[in-house]
Design an enzyme around this catalytic site. Sequence first.
Site, short mmCIF file in Angstrom:
data_model
loop_
_atom_site.label_atom_id
_atom_site.label_comp_id
_atom_site.label_asym_id
_atom_site.label_seq_id
_atom_site.Cartn_x
_atom_site.Cartn_y
_atom_site.Cartn_z
N SER A 159 0.85 -1.20 0.00
CA SER A 159 0.00 0.00 0.00
C SER A 159 0.87 1.24 0.00
CB SER A 159 -0.89 0.02 1.24
OG SER A 159 -1.57 1.26 1.36
N TYR A 211 -2.03 -0.21 10.20
CA TYR A 211 -2.16 -0.79 8.86
C TYR A 211 -0.94 -0.42 8.01
CZ TYR A 211 -3.92 -1.42 4.08
OH TYR A 211 -4.07 -1.77 2.77
#
Length: 249
Positions: free
Chosen positions: A144, A158
């Site tokens: 990501s 995250y």
Amino acid sequence: MANKITLVTGGDRGIGRATALLLASKGHKVCIGYRTREDRAHEVVEQIRQAGGEAITVQADISQEEQVVALFLQIDKHFGALTGLVNNAGMLMQQASIEQLNAGRLATLFATNVGGSFLCAREAVKRMAWRHGGQGGAIVNVSSAASRLGSPHEYVDYAASKGAIDTMTIGLSLEVAGQGIRVNAVRPGFIYTEMHADGGEAGRVDRVKDNLPMKRGGQPEEVAQAIAWLLSDEASYVTGSFIDLAGGK
């Protein structure tokens, strides 16, 4: 590599779904790994089959080692030796600051996003490596843009889990390069998927898009194209690399 057999974890929605559909259109036999959304996974398989492709679904919680092992055994049984892995399955929890995090949330998040990716990569390497009689293969980890940006005030945990995936990509690519296995990663960001709703803000992409250099959010299909290329023979000399898909951010 003529006969391509690829597992897409979390293939029932979002980037995973788009990737599975694209790979099937390119001749891959695809396994759709999913955890809970059985109906969605079967929808993807049905769409692939109607288009003349081959696909199966296998339920597995990748944070559980025994379920990962069973998942790969099912692929062995239905299709034969795996040649491609898309480590896409992951979770995003409610937006939170560091003060709101707890050990339970961290353990759950890292067990799936990091542990699950490692376990799937382990089983894939056992099947792909030349030393085990495999024909080589390719692994694409879905990281990501958060691993670079940190996601302050929203998803620092995250982001950190995806930072671990970046490091894993580099290390594993070096470890298995001599065994005919390429390992790369994509780093999507600000993509229109359902995952933002998991974090409590379904409209997050629309909120931030004007701050992006390209002034728009991305589509899952745009990420799928990069994943498919990294798995393809056209990327045969690419390993340990990253493709950022975050609109220039």
